[in-house]
Structures are given as C-alpha cells and as structure tokens.
Design a protein around this motif. Structure first.
Motif, PDB file in Angstrom:
ATOM      1  N   VAL A   1     130.339  70.651  43.822  1.00  0.00           N
ATOM      2  CA  VAL A   1     130.499  72.033  43.376  1.00  0.00           C
ATOM      3  C   VAL A   1     131.979  72.414  43.406  1.00  0.00           C
ATOM      4  O   VAL A   1     132.479  73.046  42.469  1.00  0.00           O
ATOM      5  N   SER A   2     132.697  72.000  44.428  1.00  0.00           N
ATOM      6  CA  SER A   2     134.121  72.361  44.500  1.00  0.00           C
ATOM      7  C   SER A   2     134.919  71.711  43.370  1.00  0.00           C
ATOM      8  O   SER A   2     135.843  72.324  42.832  1.00  0.00           O
ATOM      9  N   HIS A   3     134.557  70.485  42.984  1.00  0.00           N
ATOM     10  CA  HIS A   3     135.263  69.814  41.883  1.00  0.00           C
ATOM     11  C   HIS A   3     134.988  70.539  40.560  1.00  0.00           C
ATOM     12  O   HIS A   3     135.902  70.723  39.751  1.00  0.00           O
ATOM     13  N   ILE A   4     133.740  70.949  40.342  1.00  0.00           N
ATOM     14  CA  ILE A   4     133.406  71.713  39.130  1.00  0.00           C
ATOM     15  C   ILE A   4     134.216  73.007  39.123  1.00  0.00           C
ATOM     16  O   ILE A   4     134.781  73.385  38.097  1.00  0.00           O
ATOM     17  N   GLY A   5     134.264  73.673  40.268  1.00  0.00           N
ATOM     18  CA  GLY A   5     135.022  74.915  40.367  1.00  0.00           C
ATOM     19  C   GLY A   5     136.502  74.720  40.062  1.00  0.00           C
ATOM     20  O   GLY A   5     137.111  75.545  39.380  1.00  0.00           O
ATOM     21  N   ASP A   6     137.066  73.620  40.548  1.00  0.00           N
ATOM     22  CA  ASP A   6     138.474  73.320  40.267  1.00  0.00           C
ATOM     23  C   ASP A   6     138.706  73.140  38.771  1.00  0.00           C
ATOM     24  O   ASP A   6     139.687  73.644  38.224  1.00  0.00           O
ATOM     25  N   LYS A   7     137.814  72.421  38.112  1.00  0.00           N
ATOM     26  CA  LYS A   7     137.974  72.161  36.675  1.00  0.00           C
ATOM     27  C   LYS A   7     137.854  73.440  35.852  1.00  0.00           C
ATOM     28  O   LYS A   7     138.507  73.581  34.819  1.00  0.00           O
ATOM     29  N   LEU A   8     137.002  74.368  36.301  1.00  0.00           N
ATOM     30  CA  LEU A   8     136.744  75.584  35.530  1.00  0.00           C
ATOM     31  C   LEU A   8     137.487  76.808  36.062  1.00  0.00           C
ATOM     32  O   LEU A   8     137.315  77.907  35.536  1.00  0.00           O
ATOM     33  N   PHE A   9     138.291  76.621  37.112  1.00  0.00           N
ATOM     34  CA  PHE A   9     139.023  77.729  37.724  1.00  0.00           C
ATOM     35  C   PHE A   9     138.055  78.817  38.202  1.00  0.00           C
ATOM     36  O   PHE A   9     138.296  80.010  38.013  1.00  0.00           O
ATOM     37  N   LEU A  10     136.954  78.393  38.815  1.00  0.00           N
ATOM     38  CA  LEU A  10     135.948  79.315  39.345  1.00  0.00           C
ATOM     39  C   LEU A  10     135.784  79.077  40.840  1.00  0.00           C
ATOM     40  O   LEU A  10     135.792  77.936  41.290  1.00  0.00           O
ATOM     41  N   ASP A  11     135.599  80.154  41.589  1.00  0.00           N
ATOM     42  CA  ASP A  11     135.342  79.994  43.022  1.00  0.00           C
ATOM     43  C   ASP A  11     133.849  79.773  43.242  1.00  0.00           C
ATOM     44  O   ASP A  11     133.032  79.983  42.343  1.00  0.00           O
ATOM     45  N   SER A  12     133.498  79.344  44.438  1.00  0.00           N
ATOM     46  CA  SER A  12     132.100  79.004  44.710  1.00  0.00           C
ATOM     47  C   SER A  12     131.196  80.227  44.628  1.00  0.00           C
ATOM     48  O   SER A  12     130.027  80.114  44.267  1.00  0.00           O
ATOM     49  N   GLY A  13     131.724  81.417  44.903  1.00  0.00           N
ATOM     50  CA  GLY A  13     130.922  82.634  44.795  1.00  0.00           C
ATOM     51  C   GLY A  13     130.495  82.932  43.374  1.00  0.00           C
ATOM     52  O   GLY A  13     129.443  83.536  43.149  1.00  0.00           O
ATOM     53  N   THR A  14     131.293  82.513  42.411  1.00  0.00           N
ATOM     54  CA  THR A  14     130.951  82.675  40.994  1.00  0.00           C
ATOM     55  C   THR A  14     130.129  81.494  40.509  1.00  0.00           C
ATOM     56  O   THR A  14     129.174  81.656  39.741  1.00  0.00           O
ATOM     57  N   LEU A  15     130.494  80.313  40.951  1.00  0.00           N
ATOM     58  CA  LEU A  15     129.866  79.093  40.459  1.00  0.00           C
ATOM     59  C   LEU A  15     128.450  78.888  40.988  1.00  0.00           C
ATOM     60  O   LEU A  15     127.565  78.453  40.239  1.00  0.00           O
ATOM     61  N   THR A  16     128.202  79.195  42.240  1.00  0.00           N
ATOM     62  CA  THR A  16     126.887  78.948  42.832  1.00  0.00           C
ATOM     63  C   THR A  16     125.753  79.639  42.068  1.00  0.00           C
ATOM     64  O   THR A  16     124.745  78.996  41.756  1.00  0.00           O
ATOM     65  N   PRO A  17     125.879  80.929  41.709  1.00  0.00           N
ATOM     66  CA  PRO A  17     124.798  81.543  40.927  1.00  0.00           C
ATOM     67  C   PRO A  17     124.595  80.880  39.557  1.00  0.00           C
ATOM     68  O   PRO A  17     123.465  80.752  39.087  1.00  0.00           O
ATOM     69  N   LEU A  18     125.693  80.433  38.933  1.00  0.00           N
ATOM     70  CA  LEU A  18     125.576  79.717  37.657  1.00  0.00           C
ATOM     71  C   LEU A  18     124.758  78.444  37.831  1.00  0.00           C
ATOM     72  O   LEU A  18     123.878  78.127  37.027  1.00  0.00           O
ATOM     73  N   LEU A  19     125.077  77.702  38.886  1.00  0.00           N
ATOM     74  CA  LEU A  19     124.374  76.448  39.146  1.00  0.00           C
ATOM     75  C   LEU A  19     122.904  76.699  39.481  1.00  0.00           C
ATOM     76  O   LEU A  19     122.026  75.952  39.033  1.00  0.00           O
ATOM     77  N   LYS A  20     122.635  77.765  40.222  1.00  0.00           N
ATOM     78  CA  LYS A  20     121.245  78.098  40.554  1.00  0.00           C
ATOM     79  C   LYS A  20     120.443  78.404  39.297  1.00  0.00           C
ATOM     80  O   LYS A  20     119.295  77.973  39.163  1.00  0.00           O
ATOM     81  N   ARG A  21     121.049  79.137  38.371  1.00  0.00           N
ATOM     82  CA  ARG A  21     120.348  79.462  37.121  1.00  0.00           C
ATOM     83  C   ARG A  21     120.120  78.208  36.282  1.00  0.00           C
ATOM     84  O   ARG A  21     119.040  78.030  35.706  1.00  0.00           O
ATOM     85  N   LEU A  22     121.120  77.337  36.211  1.00  0.00           N
ATOM     86  CA  LEU A  22     120.950  76.083  35.475  1.00  0.00           C
ATOM     87  C   LEU A  22     119.868  75.218  36.118  1.00  0.00           C
ATOM     88  O   LEU A  22     119.086  74.563  35.418  1.00  0.00           O
ATOM     89  N   GLU A  23     119.821  75.226  37.432  1.00  0.00           N
ATOM     90  CA  GLU A  23     118.790  74.466  38.136  1.00  0.00           C
ATOM     91  C   GLU A  23     117.411  75.077  37.873  1.00  0.00           C
ATOM     92  O   GLU A  23     116.433  74.356  37.638  1.00  0.00           O
TER      93      GLU A  23
END
Length: 144
Positions: free
Chosen positions: A56-78
């Motif tokens: 998750v941290s590597h994805i966040g680095d690539k997209l310039f997103l913090d985990s607080g923004t990225l985690t809900p995105l990943l949950k929805r995709l899951e």
C-alpha cells in the motif's frame, strides 16, 4: 510602503493546470463508469496492472497519495472484487494489494480508454507528449 498587487487569476499557473486536470478527468468519467470505477480507482488499477502485489505504501508513493486516502480506495476496489489485500507474513503492518482474475480482465477493457480520450480531445500525439514532458520537468523540480 508599496502595497502588494492582488493576484490575478489569469496570470496564475495553477489555474489552467487545475482546469485542464478537472476537464480531462471529466472526459474519463463515461468510460470509467462502464468499468464501474472512479478515476482515482483507475489510477490504482493502472499501478497494479504494471506491478501486481505492491505494498500500500508503494502504491501511495507512485500516486502521491497518503494511506488515509488510499485505504478507502483499496477497500472499494476489494469490495468490487478487483483486488485483494493481504498482510505480509513477515511483517503484519505491511499490506500488499493483488489483482484478482476480475481485476485482470478489467485491464483488457481499460486498454481502449487512452485512445478514446485522445480521439475525444483531438490533439496531436506529439503535443500531448510535449505537454506531459513539460509537466514532468516541473514536477521533478517541485519534488527535489
């Protein structure tokens, strides 16, 4: 004492960048609606299509997103069945994201989107390449 001049909207670099980002993202909407994903979810999927099983941290680095923004995105995709998230056995604090078969199938449909966008905006490919390179040079200076 000299009074600072009020910033004028049309003189600001940020405004046309903001508008073009908003407008181009809007062009993606009907194509992404067909895939049942949002633009930020599309970005996550592109990262995983390039390199499945990233943290998750590597994805966040690539997209310039913090985990607080990225985690809900990943949950929805899951929740849609496109990815699964798994904690690393060696370090349970680290979460990795993996494509499912459905997520891999989505990639085939998504491959058509860049061509559709290019036809819709009707700009020469070399102009888009030049614009992207200019923006990337500026981003590289900001990141330093």
């Amino acid at each position: 004492m000299e009074t600072p001049k009020t910033p004028i909207l049309e003189n600001q670099i940020c405004f046309p960048l903001y508008v073009i980002a908003k407008e181009i993202t809007g062009l993606y909407r009907p194509f992404l609606d067909e895939l049942d994903i949002t633009y930020p979810q599309y970005l996550v999927m592109m990262v995983l299509w390039e390199n499945d099983g990233l943290t998750v941290s590597h994805i966040g680095d690539k997209l310039f997103l913090d985990s607080g923004t990225l985690t809900p995105l990943l949950k929805r995709l899951e929740g849609k069945g496109f990815i699964t998230r798994k904690r690393k056995k060696e370090d349970e604090r680290v979460v990795e994201a993996f494509l499912t078969d459905v997520g891999r199938q989505l990639q085939q449909k998504a491959c058509e989107i860049p061509g559709k966008i290019q036809r819709k905006i009707d700009v020469q490919p070399e102009d888009l390449i030049q614009l992207k390179e200019s923006i990337q040079r500026i981003l590289n200076k900001i990141e330093k």
